[in-house]
Scaffold this active site. Structure first.
Site, PDB file in Angstrom:
ATOM      1  N   PRO A  87      70.896 -80.996  55.528  1.00  0.00           N
ATOM      2  CA  PRO A  87      70.549 -80.953  56.950  1.00  0.00           C
ATOM      3  C   PRO A  87      70.254 -82.346  57.501  1.00  0.00           C
ATOM      4  CG  PRO A  87      68.684 -80.228  55.623  1.00  0.00           C
ATOM      5  CD  PRO A  87      69.808 -80.527  54.669  1.00  0.00           C
TER       6      PRO A  87
ATOM      7  N   ARG B  36      70.383 -83.039  61.632  1.00  0.00           N
ATOM      8  CA  ARG B  36      69.860 -82.708  62.947  1.00  0.00           C
ATOM      9  C   ARG B  36      68.639 -81.777  62.907  1.00  0.00           C
ATOM     10  NH1 ARG B  36      73.484 -81.712  67.090  1.00  0.00           N
ATOM     11  NH2 ARG B  36      75.057 -82.064  65.505  1.00  0.00           N
TER      12      ARG B  36
ATOM     13  N   ARG C 171      75.363 -87.905  73.793  1.00  0.00           N
ATOM     14  CA  ARG C 171      75.788 -86.562  73.407  1.00  0.00           C
ATOM     15  C   ARG C 171      76.174 -85.683  74.599  1.00  0.00           C
ATOM     16  NH1 ARG C 171      73.170 -83.171  71.294  1.00  0.00           N
ATOM     17  NH2 ARG C 171      74.809 -82.235  70.050  1.00  0.00           N
TER      18      ARG C 171
ATOM     19  N   CYS D 224      77.165 -97.854  84.747  1.00  0.00           N
ATOM     20  CA  CYS D 224      78.229 -97.806  85.749  1.00  0.00           C
ATOM     21  C   CYS D 224      79.299 -96.819  85.315  1.00  0.00           C
ATOM     22  CB  CYS D 224      78.841 -99.186  85.915  1.00  0.00           C
ATOM     23  SG  CYS D 224      77.613-100.337  86.496  1.00  0.00           S
TER      24      CYS D 224
HETATM   25  C1  PLP Z   1      77.093 -84.794  59.480  1.00  0.00           C
HETATM   26  C2  PLP Z   1      76.988 -84.251  58.125  1.00  0.00           C
HETATM   27  C3  PLP Z   1      75.833 -83.566  57.733  1.00  0.00           C
HETATM   28  C4  PLP Z   1      74.679 -83.310  58.657  1.00  0.00           C
HETATM   29  O1  PLP Z   1      75.010 -82.539  59.763  1.00  0.00           O
HETATM   30  P1  PLP Z   1      73.852 -82.011  60.741  1.00  0.00           P
HETATM   31  O2  PLP Z   1      74.563 -81.307  61.813  1.00  0.00           O
HETATM   32  O3  PLP Z   1      73.124 -83.207  61.234  1.00  0.00           O
HETATM   33  O4  PLP Z   1      72.955 -81.149  59.919  1.00  0.00           O
HETATM   34  C5  PLP Z   1      75.760 -83.125  56.438  1.00  0.00           C
HETATM   35  N1  PLP Z   1      76.771 -83.326  55.556  1.00  0.00           N
HETATM   36  C6  PLP Z   1      77.896 -83.985  55.899  1.00  0.00           C
HETATM   37  C7  PLP Z   1      78.959 -84.184  54.897  1.00  0.00           C
HETATM   38  C8  PLP Z   1      78.046 -84.460  57.190  1.00  0.00           C
HETATM   39  O5  PLP Z   1      79.178 -85.097  57.525  1.00  0.00           O
END
Ligand code: PLP
Length: 464
Positions: free
Chosen positions: A318, A320, A361, A392
């Protein structure tokens, strides 16, 4: 005759208001699901860990990312407890700084990196290379060399060329590298939906359906200087539907069983990736980690039992869901402009002192955020507002739709929650705007963990 003020305003914005966004009964109320644990409104003013945002703004300036470190640590613990017996890797690309990586490690997590830059931060934070994972579809030779040399715990192989390179590097260094094979399981998940087939058309991993994943694992098993730990999958980001993980876990477990039977090896680990959703607005309803852990375990155990193989040690990644909810961005309002559109509907454009450079985002993914007036409470009626930046670019939107008090004015502070992931890490210097600092609050004390960039920092690279 005078219409009731709120009634008039409702009539004006109803054609613009997205269906999910309710008109708040109390525009000052914080929706608890959207804020980190130690944020509250006290005496009208937003506080974090007992510190008022006015004080933070006076001391550290705006815009600033404000980081609830106690909340982040509590989330790390919640995930490691829910996934006891598995390894939780924090995906550092969501937000990468020494203090945050160290905090994650202190709370028992391992850390994923995908470039030499992220690796350098992890090493500077004093992390044990054995507890790091290295990902990426195009790691450079230097990155692979450094990872093998350091003894990085797992290197996730993403192409046949990379398997060859890893074998050559490990041989040259006289080492054995621990490798996982990234499997493209053909599941694509994004926010509230997922598609279980026909999504092989992307750059990551080895196709499962096409047989490449099997072949890649076979080659790693037969490479003298590589040790195949197991298979790896990652199906997307901001996922709410557990069924997507279940389909993916089932497919990858079946491949593992087949490999074990054919090659006579036991793969001890299985990485199910990250992408677990978090709440940006009231539309999002993330699963508690314990529920997620239970359903992932159940599906892997079921598939393993069916195939007659031992259950491998699971890992998840994880990003995010750990760091995202633990930060908010604090901005100061510069201008307020009501814009009347056709049919008499009007939208309040509230311009803040940051924008697309500190949160891309909204523009990039059409992401939704919320916002609140942070420096005071208000008795004014709610107005449909759009929080925009100072760049801008008309796409420079931070919060597309939100109700803010109609009396919001220059000098007010606004806070946007849920900005811990992919905001600072995807930040830019567009328009030569220096990137904001990250102010961490822990045990009621604030400290800067990433300094504010300065114009001198930008000019330093400009050699004339
Ligand atoms: C981006 C990524 C994550 C994390 O994704 P989240 O959406 O931030 O939880 C985990 N593993 C891999 C391989 C990723 O590319």
């Amino acid at each position: 005759m005078r219409t009731h003020e709120a009634g008039a305003l409702h009539g004006d914005f109803d054609s613009l208001r997205p269906g999910w966004l309710a008109v708040p009964e109390d525009v000052n109320r914080l929706i608890p699901e959207l804020w980190s644990a130690n944020v509250e409104r006290a005496g009208g003013v937003l506080h974090i860990g007992g510190l008022s945002v006015e004080k933070l703004a006076a001391e550290f300036g705006t815009p600033a990312y404000v980081f609830d470190e106690d909340d982040f640590r509590a989330r790390c613990r919640a995930w490691t407890e829910a996934f006891a017996g598995a390894d939780v890797f924090y995906a550092s690309k969501a937000f990468c700084s020494k203090a945050v990586l160290r905090a994650a490690a202190e709370e028992g997590l391992s850390v994923d990196v995908c470039t030499a830059g992220e690796l350098a931060v992890a090493l500077a934070a004093g992390l044990d290379p054995a507890r790091l994972g290295l990902h990426g579809n195009n790691k450079s030779l230097a990155e692979l060399h450094q990872a093998v040399d350091l003894g990085v715990g797992r290197i996730v192989a993403d192409s046949f060329q990379e398997i060859e390179r890893l074998e050559a590097i490990a041989k040259e260094l006289g080492k054995r590298a621990n490798v996982m094979v990234r499997v493209n399981v053909g599941v694509e998940a994004h926010t509230h939906e997922f598609i279980a087939t026909a999504h092989e058309d992307q750059k990551f991993g080895f196709s499962l359906a096409g047989g490449d994943a099997y072949e890649a694992a076979r080659r790693v098993v037969h490479a003298e200087h590589l040790n195949l730990l197991g298979l790896h999958s990652h199906i997307g980001s901001q996922i709410f539907d557990t069924a997507a993980f279940e389909v993916s876990a089932a497919r990858v477990t079946r491949l593992q069983a087949q490999l074990q039977a054919d090659l006579g090896v036991t793969l001890g680990e299985l990485d199910l990736g990250g992408g677990f959703g978090m709440a940006y607005t009231t539309q999002d309803d993330p699963q508690p980690p314990a529920d997620l852990a239970a359903s992932l375990r159940r599906i892997v155990e079921h598939e393993c039992a069916g195939a007659g193989i031992e259950v491998p040690r699971l890992s998840i990644e994880p990003g995010r869901s750990l760091i995202g909810p633990a930060m908010f961005t604090l901005y100061e309002v510069g201008t307020v402009k009501p814009v009347t559109l056709s049919a008499g509907a009007s939208r309040l454009y509230v311009s803040v002192d940051g924008g697309i450079s500190d949160n891309i985002r909204t523009a990039l993914y059409d992401a939704t955020y919320s916002a609140t007036l942070a420096s005071r409470s208000s008795t004014a009626t709610p107005a449909l507002a759009r929080v925009v930046g100072k760049h801008c670019e008309s796409g420079d939107i931070v919060v597309k739709d939100e109700f803010l008090p109609a009396d919001i004015a220059p000098g007010d502070l606004i806070a946007v929650p849920g900005t811990g992931a992919y905001c600072r890490s995807m930040g830019s210097n567009y328009n030569h705007v220096p990137r904001p600092p990250v102010v961490a609050v822990r045990n009621g004390e604030a400290r800067v963990i990433l300094a504010r960039e300065t114009v001198e920092d930008l000019l330093r690279l400009d050699l004339g």
